[in-house]
Design a protein around this motif. Structure first.
Motif, PDB file in Angstrom:
ATOM      1  N   SER A   1      45.534  21.855  57.238  1.00  0.00           N
ATOM      2  CA  SER A   1      46.097  23.017  56.561  1.00  0.00           C
ATOM      3  C   SER A   1      45.155  23.435  55.435  1.00  0.00           C
ATOM      4  N   SER A   2      45.168  24.686  55.059  1.00  0.00           N
ATOM      5  CA  SER A   2      44.237  25.172  54.038  1.00  0.00           C
ATOM      6  C   SER A   2      44.961  25.432  52.728  1.00  0.00           C
ATOM      7  N   PRO A   3      45.133  24.406  51.929  1.00  0.00           N
ATOM      8  CA  PRO A   3      45.870  24.612  50.675  1.00  0.00           C
ATOM      9  C   PRO A   3      45.186  25.625  49.756  1.00  0.00           C
ATOM     10  N   GLU A   4      43.839  25.640  49.769  1.00  0.00           N
ATOM     11  CA  GLU A   4      43.150  26.583  48.876  1.00  0.00           C
ATOM     12  C   GLU A   4      43.476  28.020  49.247  1.00  0.00           C
ATOM     13  N   LEU A   5      43.423  28.286  50.560  1.00  0.00           N
ATOM     14  CA  LEU A   5      43.686  29.636  51.020  1.00  0.00           C
ATOM     15  C   LEU A   5      45.128  30.042  50.711  1.00  0.00           C
ATOM     16  N   ARG A   6      46.047  29.123  50.957  1.00  0.00           N
ATOM     17  CA  ARG A   6      47.457  29.438  50.677  1.00  0.00           C
ATOM     18  C   ARG A   6      47.659  29.718  49.200  1.00  0.00           C
ATOM     19  N   HIS A   7      46.993  28.950  48.377  1.00  0.00           N
ATOM     20  CA  HIS A   7      47.108  29.165  46.936  1.00  0.00           C
ATOM     21  C   HIS A   7      46.593  30.553  46.574  1.00  0.00           C
ATOM     22  N   ILE A   8      45.466  30.923  47.146  1.00  0.00           N
ATOM     23  CA  ILE A   8      44.888  32.230  46.845  1.00  0.00           C
ATOM     24  C   ILE A   8      45.828  33.360  47.275  1.00  0.00           C
ATOM     25  N   ILE A   9      46.400  33.214  48.460  1.00  0.00           N
ATOM     26  CA  ILE A   9      47.323  34.243  48.951  1.00  0.00           C
ATOM     27  C   ILE A   9      48.457  34.462  47.952  1.00  0.00           C
ATOM     28  N   HIS A  10      49.092  33.385  47.569  1.00  0.00           N
ATOM     29  CA  HIS A  10      50.299  33.536  46.754  1.00  0.00           C
ATOM     30  C   HIS A  10      49.996  33.914  45.317  1.00  0.00           C
ATOM     31  N   LYS A  11      48.884  33.411  44.826  1.00  0.00           N
ATOM     32  CA  LYS A  11      48.462  33.800  43.477  1.00  0.00           C
ATOM     33  C   LYS A  11      48.204  35.309  43.451  1.00  0.00           C
ATOM     34  N   THR A  12      47.558  35.790  44.505  1.00  0.00           N
ATOM     35  CA  THR A  12      47.216  37.213  44.540  1.00  0.00           C
ATOM     36  C   THR A  12      48.469  38.076  44.692  1.00  0.00           C
ATOM     37  N   ILE A  13      49.397  37.648  45.523  1.00  0.00           N
ATOM     38  CA  ILE A  13      50.637  38.435  45.659  1.00  0.00           C
ATOM     39  C   ILE A  13      51.305  38.569  44.298  1.00  0.00           C
ATOM     40  N   ARG A  14      51.337  37.480  43.562  1.00  0.00           N
ATOM     41  CA  ARG A  14      51.984  37.539  42.247  1.00  0.00           C
ATOM     42  C   ARG A  14      51.266  38.527  41.330  1.00  0.00           C
ATOM     43  N   ARG A  15      49.953  38.393  41.253  1.00  0.00           N
ATOM     44  CA  ARG A  15      49.193  39.280  40.363  1.00  0.00           C
ATOM     45  C   ARG A  15      49.368  40.741  40.756  1.00  0.00           C
ATOM     46  N   VAL A  16      49.239  41.000  42.048  1.00  0.00           N
ATOM     47  CA  VAL A  16      49.290  42.382  42.521  1.00  0.00           C
ATOM     48  C   VAL A  16      50.680  42.983  42.277  1.00  0.00           C
ATOM     49  N   THR A  17      51.714  42.203  42.550  1.00  0.00           N
ATOM     50  CA  THR A  17      53.077  42.710  42.355  1.00  0.00           C
ATOM     51  C   THR A  17      53.322  43.030  40.882  1.00  0.00           C
ATOM     52  N   GLU A  18      52.919  42.103  40.020  1.00  0.00           N
ATOM     53  CA  GLU A  18      53.140  42.352  38.592  1.00  0.00           C
ATOM     54  C   GLU A  18      52.334  43.550  38.107  1.00  0.00           C
ATOM     55  N   ASP A  19      51.127  43.681  38.609  1.00  0.00           N
ATOM     56  CA  ASP A  19      50.289  44.801  38.191  1.00  0.00           C
ATOM     57  C   ASP A  19      50.853  46.147  38.638  1.00  0.00           C
ATOM     58  N   ILE A  20      51.297  46.219  39.873  1.00  0.00           N
ATOM     59  CA  ILE A  20      51.760  47.521  40.349  1.00  0.00           C
ATOM     60  C   ILE A  20      53.049  47.918  39.640  1.00  0.00           C
ATOM     61  N   GLU A  21      53.871  46.935  39.313  1.00  0.00           N
ATOM     62  CA  GLU A  21      55.094  47.245  38.569  1.00  0.00           C
ATOM     63  C   GLU A  21      54.768  47.865  37.215  1.00  0.00           C
ATOM     64  N   HIS A  22      53.610  47.537  36.676  1.00  0.00           N
ATOM     65  CA  HIS A  22      53.224  48.056  35.362  1.00  0.00           C
ATOM     66  C   HIS A  22      52.119  49.101  35.442  1.00  0.00           C
ATOM     67  N   PHE A  23      51.894  49.637  36.624  1.00  0.00           N
ATOM     68  CA  PHE A  23      50.901  50.701  36.817  1.00  0.00           C
ATOM     69  C   PHE A  23      49.483  50.268  36.444  1.00  0.00           C
ATOM     70  N   ARG A  24      49.202  48.955  36.583  1.00  0.00           N
ATOM     71  CA  ARG A  24      47.849  48.463  36.251  1.00  0.00           C
ATOM     72  C   ARG A  24      47.012  48.379  37.522  1.00  0.00           C
ATOM     73  N   PHE A  25      46.577  49.529  37.976  1.00  0.00           N
ATOM     74  CA  PHE A  25      45.911  49.580  39.264  1.00  0.00           C
ATOM     75  C   PHE A  25      44.513  48.988  39.231  1.00  0.00           C
ATOM     76  N   ASN A  26      43.820  49.115  38.100  1.00  0.00           N
ATOM     77  CA  ASN A  26      42.445  48.626  38.040  1.00  0.00           C
ATOM     78  C   ASN A  26      42.382  47.110  38.200  1.00  0.00           C
ATOM     79  N   THR A  27      43.267  46.391  37.524  1.00  0.00           N
ATOM     80  CA  THR A  27      43.235  44.932  37.652  1.00  0.00           C
ATOM     81  C   THR A  27      43.844  44.494  38.980  1.00  0.00           C
ATOM     82  N   LEU A  28      44.737  45.324  39.505  1.00  0.00           N
ATOM     83  CA  LEU A  28      45.322  45.037  40.808  1.00  0.00           C
ATOM     84  C   LEU A  28      44.215  45.011  41.874  1.00  0.00           C
ATOM     85  N   ILE A  29      43.378  46.036  41.844  1.00  0.00           N
ATOM     86  CA  ILE A  29      42.303  46.111  42.839  1.00  0.00           C
ATOM     87  C   ILE A  29      41.308  44.968  42.632  1.00  0.00           C
TER      88      ILE A  29
END
Length: 835
Positions: free
Chosen positions: A669-697
């Motif tokens: 199993s790829s724990p690193e990849l899974r970690h990256i996926i979920h970390k990114t979902i969190r960041r992206v979701t929080e950013d879009i909720e606050h209209f922070r598109f630059n850091t989201l991208i």
RNA sequence: GCCGGGGUGGCGGAACGGUAGACGCCGCGGACUUAAAAUCCGCUGUCCGCAAGGGCGUGUGGGUUCGAAUCCCGCCCCCGGCACCA
């Protein structure tokens, strides 16, 4: 068992082989394809009966002609937000329309000899095509064009309702007149330097009969911002614009033979200074002026009034606050002190504010002080400053102090005196506590052609008569001669003007002024819900279900015009029972303004306009949308340059290749990849909720970079990889809808990516397992060590102390203190001699 | 004048009081190519040093703190709004 890692060279070969085989990313082809398919499938038609509703509104564009980057900048990110909410399971209503009435259409028409109607509708066709090229999920079924009779009919209908309720009235008023546009302007349309907002011509004053909407009736309620979530910047601007001040309206006795009026009321916020009054100032246009002026002063007074009247705003401002005025020869009496007070006129008194009269207290008001100095009027102190020596003041004292020379009120702190004198005035019946507002009523008459005709008739017998509702709309005649003359062009259109009185049936004339376009933007978002409904401005059931707007986005330049008028309008029609709720726009976000590459406001006349069309042709709509979101925080705006767009272009190419690549999968199993996926979902979701598109991208870019590294090092497992690709495409979908859809299809996932649910993150997987612990000596970083996330304090300190590069700076005997911040750092504090 | 917002590499910009410069652009070096473009790999705040390493760095001057781009006080500059509102 694990696969042996391929050597870098082999990977490169394998990859280039794959890339050669894979079709290249060609945005032009796929964008057109999907736009057509989405439209054909009605993917973005809103189900207005849905349960989970979200009304997202972006300010509608004015029909100026070509769309430029300034139009895309607000729209691309708001479209991403709309798409995001859709993926969150909401039925999102995201409409668009055109603000189509107004002066530029008419001016362009005059210049080029094209009819405003033709000019406007040709522009709309072009803009509609451009808007579609953005790939936005606008619900085109709801489109509203404000110059359509089926829209402005309801402007007229609302106007009649306002008239009925006394919220629309006609009055003679000194108004701002633009000699070039040949029309009146609202105060807000006059720039601070006294010129016309549209054409830069110096504005002059004229007395005209005009229609007003009674915005001031809602001044108090408009100050209540508690029912909405808006940027403080905007609410502050509105608060200042409304400008509430609490004070007292108090009478000064007038006893001039032959003058009926026996008192002059003044408004003051400083009743505590009333014993310091040494003169009275009336606005030059004040109706009492001719009556109280004595014969010997007449010539001078008339000359002054005439001059004030003729002055342009520019002249008035250019005199740079030098106070001027003329003594009228008349006197009034200060009821509190019993003293006689000379009455002057001066243009620093404004007719429309308070009562148009000011009590002059030179010792405690800077303007009055300057005036008194100039004309040699006495400056008695009535509020003693803390360190007062009893002598003359060198400037006015506006701050607090003790009351003196104020009869029975001597010795009070002036704050108490304020209250005491106000009460005294009320007891004596000389006046009462009042609130004054800076806000004025909203002047909506325009002497121009291209607007909504005001549905009123002037009858010689019955006066002003409203056009009956069933005769609406009063159509704008197409064949008018619309060259500006100072009268509305409609005034010279015989067939339009001549009508019969709805009351008596006799011959009468139509009102020939049209409405200012802010009337249109007051309620367009209501009309979107049922643009063709003909039994009212809106289908009441849909209004009840969808209003108010959940999220509004638009420019801050509308802070005190559109955004304030629309609130007023909403409150007025709410009181008529047409809509429900305290506010029209629950949440507001202001994007910044995009400027030309030269840092100046983009405009055709400056020649710094960046047209998106060729960029879209070259880079694709997706890249252009992303780039606008990537250049900086959305609320900041700033100069627009294309320098960085190649970064976005390259990234999309990398995503294109990455998603379609076939990694050599590992089995563990790829724990690193899974970690990256979920970390990114969190960041992206929080950013879009606050209209922070630059850091989201940026977060998505990091994700693709890390996916690439992991793939190339052979550390990805099939299932995890698939999840990563899927989540990447889902998160890309709101931002770059076309490429996301294309890759979604190419990876054999069911149409459409835009109908999928937004991915959710798992906290456990998103959490970091390894941390970088910073080790400092006296606050200076000396080492960084990798530790497991849950490390204990003692162990962390131990490891830190063991670091050779730290030891060099330490004499362990001298450690005075160890600061430990869990998961962050260890700081050894040693005394200076050994550090 | 008053009220907001801001000042960080060559550039756009990141950074709950805790690794300054994430992510990109530009630039430099390399791979691939007959060559170029595209693509890929690496470097890239600055100064000293061959290096290891160290000094200095977020407009400016102070302060608080073990520790400040971030908090407090003064000042300078830029952007937006308001500006005789009694």
């Amino acid at each position: 068992m694990t696969l042996s890692r391929p050597r870098r060279e082999e990977m490169t070969e394998a990859k280039s082989a794959r890339n050669a085989a894979a079709e290249r990313y060609r945005p032009q082809a796929i964008e057109k394809k999907w736009q057509q398919k989405w439209l054909a499938d009605g993917l973005y038609d809103t189900d207005l009966n849905a349960e989970q509703r979200f009304y997202l509104l972006t300010m509608l564009p004015y029909t100026s002609g070509d769309l430029h980057v300034g139009h895309w900048y607000p729209m691309a990110p708001s479209d991403a937000v709309a798409r995001y909410h859709r993926m969150r399971g909401y039925e999102v209503f995201y409409p668009i329309g055109f603000d189509a009435f107004g002066l530029p259409a008419e001016n362009a028409a005059i210049k080029q000899g094209i009819h405003p109607h033709k000019w406007t509708y040709a522009n709309i066709d072009r803009m509609r095509r451009q808007l579609k090229s953005i790939g936005a999920m606008f619900d085109w079924n709801s489109e509203v064009i404000t110059s359509d009779p089926e829209y402005y009919r309801w402007n007229q209908w609302f106007f009649l309702k306002f008239f009925e309720k006394g919220l629309a009235y006609r009055a003679m008023a000194p108004v701002n007149w633009c000699p070039s546009c040949q029309t009146v302007l609202a105060n807000e349309q006059v720039l601070p330097n006294g010129t016309c907002e549209r054409c830069g011509t110096p504005v002059v004053h004229r007395d005209l009969e005009q229609w007003f909407l009674k915005t001031t009736a809602y001044a108090e309620e408009l100050l209540d911002f508690s029912k909405m979530d808006w940027p403080a910047q905007i609410t502050t601007m509105q608060r200042n614009w409304i400008g509430r001040s609490d004070g007292v309206k108090v009478a000064f006795a007038l006893d001039t033979p032959g003058v009926q009026q026996k008192e002059i009321p003044v408004f003051t916020t400083r009743p505590d200074t009333i014993f310091g009054v040494t003169f009275m100032v009336l606005a030059p246009e004040h109706p009492l002026v001719p009556q109280i002026t004595t014969a010997d002063r007449e010539a001078e007074v008339e000359a002054y009034v005439e001059r004030a009247r003729k002055q342009t705003e520019i002249e008035r401002l250019s005199i740079e606050r030098e106070k001027t005025g003329v003594f009228t020869g008349g006197f009034c009496r200060n009821l509190l002190s019993g003293e006689d007070v000379p009455i002057w006129i001066a243009d620093y008194a404004l007719l429309w504010y308070g009562t148009g009269a000011v009590m002059g207290v030179p010792a405690h008001d800077q303007r009055d002080y300057e005036f008194a100095k100039k004309y040699g009027l006495p400056i008695p102190v009535v509020i003693a400053p803390p360190d007062w020596d009893g002598g003359q003041l060198q400037q006015s004292h506006v701050g607090p102090g003790t009351m003196v020379n104020s009869g029975q009120f001597d010795g009070l702190r002036n704050e108490e005196g304020k209250r005491a004198i106000a009460e005294f005035i009320e007891e004596k019946g000389w006046g009462k506590r009042t609130v004054s507002y800076r806000l004025r009523d909203y002047l909506i008459s325009r002497q121009r052609y291209w607007g909504t005709p005001i549905p009123m008739v002037h009858c010689p017998k019955d006066g002003i008569v409203p056009v009956p509702e069933d005769q609406l709309p009063v159509l704008l005649p197409k064949d008018a001669e619309f060259k500006p003359t100072g009268d509305s062009p409609l005034a010279r259109h015989e067939a339009f003007v001549n009508t019969t009185c709805p009351k008596c049936g006799g011959p009468a004339k139509r009102e020939t002024d049209t409405m200012d376009t802010f009337m249109d933007s007051n309620w367009y978002f209501i009309r979107y819900l049922s643009p063709h409904y003909d039994r009212g401005p809106v289908d009441p059931e849909l209004a009840r279900r969808w209003l108010p707007v959940d999220q509004y986005t638009g420019g801050a330049e509308h802070a005190v015009m559109h955004l304030l008028y629309a609130r007023f309008f909403w409150k007025a029609i709410r009181d008529m029972g047409l809509v429900e709720g305290a506010e029209p726009f629950l949440r507001l976000f202001n994007q910044g303004q995009i400027l030309g590459p030269d840092g100046q406001r983009m405009s055709k006349s400056r020649g710094n306009v960046v047209a998106p069309d060729e960029q879209v042709e070259h880079y694709g709509a997706d890249a252009f949308r992303l780039y606008l979101m990537f250049i900086g925080p959305w609320d900041q705006g700033g100069p627009f340059g294309l320098e960085g767009i190649s970064g976005i272009e390259r990234w999309l190419n990398r995503v294109w290749n990455l998603v379609q690549s076939e990694p050599s999968f590992a089995e563990d199993s790829s724990p690193e990849l899974r970690h990256i996926i979920h970390k990114t979902i969190r960041r992206v979701t929080e950013d879009i909720e606050h209209f922070r598109f630059n850091t989201l991208i940026a977060a998505l870019m990091e994700m693709t970079n890390e996916m690439t590294d992991l793939r190339d090092s052979g550390r990805v497992e099939r299932q995890a990889w698939s999840e990563a690709v899927e989540c990447l495409l889902l998160m890309l979908a709101p931002l770059a809808p076309h490429i996301a859809e294309e890759l979604w299809e190419r990876t054999d996932r069911p149409y459409s990516v835009h109908a999928q649910m937004w991915p959710l993150w798992d906290d456990g997987l998103a959490r970091e397992e390894q941390l970088t612990l910073v080790v400092q000596v006296n606050g200076k970083v000396r080492d960084r060590i990798e530790v497991p996330a849950g490390i204990e304090e003692a162990r962390a300190k131990e490891l830190a102390l063991a670091s050779p590069s730290v030891r060099k700076h330490l004499d362990s005997a001298n450690i005075q203190r160890v600061v430990y911040v869990p998961g962050k750092l260890v700081n050894f504090v040693v005394d200076a001699s050994s550090g």
